[in-house]
Design an enzyme around this catalytic site. Structure first.
Site, PDB file in Angstrom:
ATOM      1  N   ASP A  31       0.870  -1.177   0.000  1.00 53.16           N
ATOM      2  CA  ASP A  31       0.000   0.000   0.000  1.00 53.16           C
ATOM      3  C   ASP A  31       0.911   1.233   0.000  1.00 53.16           C
ATOM      4  O   ASP A  31       1.923   1.249   0.707  1.00 53.16           O
ATOM      5  CB  ASP A  31      -0.879  -0.010   1.266  1.00 53.16           C
ATOM      6  CG  ASP A  31      -2.125   0.854   1.121  1.00 53.16           C
ATOM      7  OD1 ASP A  31      -3.238   0.322   1.244  1.00 53.16           O
ATOM      8  OD2 ASP A  31      -1.975   2.079   0.873  1.00 53.16           O
ATOM      9  N   TYR A 140     -13.532   7.601 -13.177  1.00 57.13           N
ATOM     10  CA  TYR A 140     -13.279   6.490 -12.252  1.00 57.13           C
ATOM     11  C   TYR A 140     -13.789   5.176 -12.854  1.00 57.13           C
ATOM     12  O   TYR A 140     -13.039   4.196 -12.969  1.00 57.13           O
ATOM     13  CB  TYR A 140     -13.944   6.767 -10.897  1.00 57.13           C
ATOM     14  CG  TYR A 140     -14.000   5.554 -10.008  1.00 57.13           C
ATOM     15  CD1 TYR A 140     -12.830   4.985  -9.518  1.00 57.13           C
ATOM     16  CD2 TYR A 140     -15.213   4.962  -9.681  1.00 57.13           C
ATOM     17  CE1 TYR A 140     -12.878   3.849  -8.718  1.00 57.13           C
ATOM     18  CE2 TYR A 140     -15.273   3.840  -8.879  1.00 57.13           C
ATOM     19  CZ  TYR A 140     -14.105   3.280  -8.403  1.00 57.13           C
ATOM     20  OH  TYR A 140     -14.149   2.153  -7.625  1.00 57.13           O
ATOM     21  N   ASN A 169     -22.683  -0.936  -3.503  1.00 51.63           N
ATOM     22  CA  ASN A 169     -22.260  -0.019  -2.426  1.00 51.63           C
ATOM     23  C   ASN A 169     -21.806  -0.768  -1.175  1.00 51.63           C
ATOM     24  O   ASN A 169     -22.641  -1.190  -0.363  1.00 51.63           O
ATOM     25  CB  ASN A 169     -23.395   0.945  -2.110  1.00 51.63           C
ATOM     26  CG  ASN A 169     -23.568   1.962  -3.220  1.00 51.63           C
ATOM     27  OD1 ASN A 169     -23.855   1.601  -4.363  1.00 51.63           O
ATOM     28  ND2 ASN A 169     -23.356   3.214  -2.915  1.00 51.63           N
TER      29      ASN A 169
END
Ligand code: UFG
Length: 328
Positions: A31, A140, A169
């Protein structure tokens, strides 16, 4: 043999990493920590660095025996992507290209990819099926669709098999209470509603109440992040079993309006949550609900925490215990 989790300090990546650890998988997390949180990493090996940094990636791939990749590292704010699209093409598309180059170089043949409902754009019909038109309405979604296409060609050319999971979601938090949702800045409805319940925000803005829906507010398909995480394990198992490349939707198949989410959060938290009707947010489709029949049938996925109250309760648990989010 290890599973490489890119973006493993982020919201969904950290939940999948924890799920992998609970299955006794060896994991390597990378990361760049632009958005990730140190305290969201609960095990495995961790390297701080960027997927676009070839030297860094060489170090990770040469020091570890990587058998598969689960790829989350990306920028993921729809609104921001409209303002600075090139940042998105650079990190998401070029970043994935760099990752795939290393997979080719080191002979890694399996990848599970974090895709999105935003690949569909304005849906043709509800519930949305994987075969429906993909016409993203923001950069995106377009970068995620470009990556899906890149993966298809990498299968043809190099035999890299992929499972693309198109999330609807994601919401909620792990039952341990140790990891949850903390974006900075926060733009997602569920954490914003929780912040209002905590008194950290005066009110929730409802972006538009003049949509063509029963109460006029947008309808979304909320899926518990742990159910999402479990789908990644099934996807990995499918690749290991020798199955071909696939694209799957991941949602519960039931939609809730913004007003319904706020109302349910009032019930779950017992707090007053003020809301204010605001103008529409650009690029929001009125309704996004998934058909997840394909992954249910082919991989046997079935969500366990699929009612809105359960999802919001788990989010509330985490936000109550971490009112200021992660410490780092
Ligand atoms: N909303 C509000 N007020 C807020 C925040 C959100 O009314 O303060 C509304 C939005 O307009 C939308 C719904 O709540 O109708 C959900 O919004 P989120 O920002 O939580 O989620 P999105 O549906 O915009 O986005 C999610 C993912 C994206 C993904 C997209 C796919 O977060 O990464 O689904 O369409 F691209």
């Amino acid at each position: 043999m290890s599973i490489l989790v890119t973006g493993g300090a982020g919201y969904i990546g950290s939940h999948v990493a924890l799920e992998l650890l609970s299955k006794n998988e060896e994991i390597v997390i990378i990361d760049n920590m632009q958005k990730g949180h140190k305290s969201a990493i609960l095990g495995g090996k961790f390297y701080k660095g960027d997927i676009r940094d070839r030297e860094f990636m060489d170090e990770v791939f040469s020091r570890n025996d990587i058998s598969a990749v689960i790829h989350f590292a990306a920028n993921s704010l729809v609104g921001e992507s409209v303002t600075v699209p090139l940042k998105y093409y650079d990190n998401n598309v070029y970043g994935t290209q760099c990752l795939l180059e290393k997979m080719v170089e080191y002979g890694v043949k399996h990848i599970v990819f974090s895709s999105t409902a935003a690949t569909y754009g304005e849906p043709e019909r509800i519930p949305i099926q994987e075969t429906d038109r993909t016409l993203p309405t923001n950069p995106y979604g377009d970068t995620k669709l470009a990556i899906e296409r890149m993966l298809r060609w990498c299968d043809e050319a190099y035999g890299i098999k992929s499972v693309c999971l198109r999330y609807f979601n994601a919401a909620g938090a792990h039952k341990s209470g140790m990891i949850g949702e903390d974006h900075r800045p926060e733009t997602h409805l569920v954490p914003i509603v929780m912040e209002a319940a905590l008194g950290k925000r005066e009110y929730v803005q409802i972006f538009g109440d003049d949509y063509d829906t029963p109460d006029g507010t947008c309808i979304r398909d909320y899926i518990h992040v742990s159910d999402l995480a479990k789908a990644h394990i099934l996807a990995l198992e499918s690749l290991r079993a020798g199955n071909g490349s696939k694209v799957y939707n991941l949602g519960n198949g039931e939609g809730f309006s913004v007003k319904e989410v706020i109302e349910c959060a009032r019930k779950v938290t017992g707090r007053e949550i003020k809301s204010v009707i605001s103008p529409r947010r650009a690029g929001d489709p009125a309704v996004l609900v998934a058909s997840s029949d394909r992954i249910r049938k082919e991989l046997g996925w079935s969500p366990e925490e699929d009612d809105l109250e359960t999802i919001l309760s788990s989010a509330w648990e985490w936000h109550r215990k971490h009112p200021d989010g992660y410490p780092d």
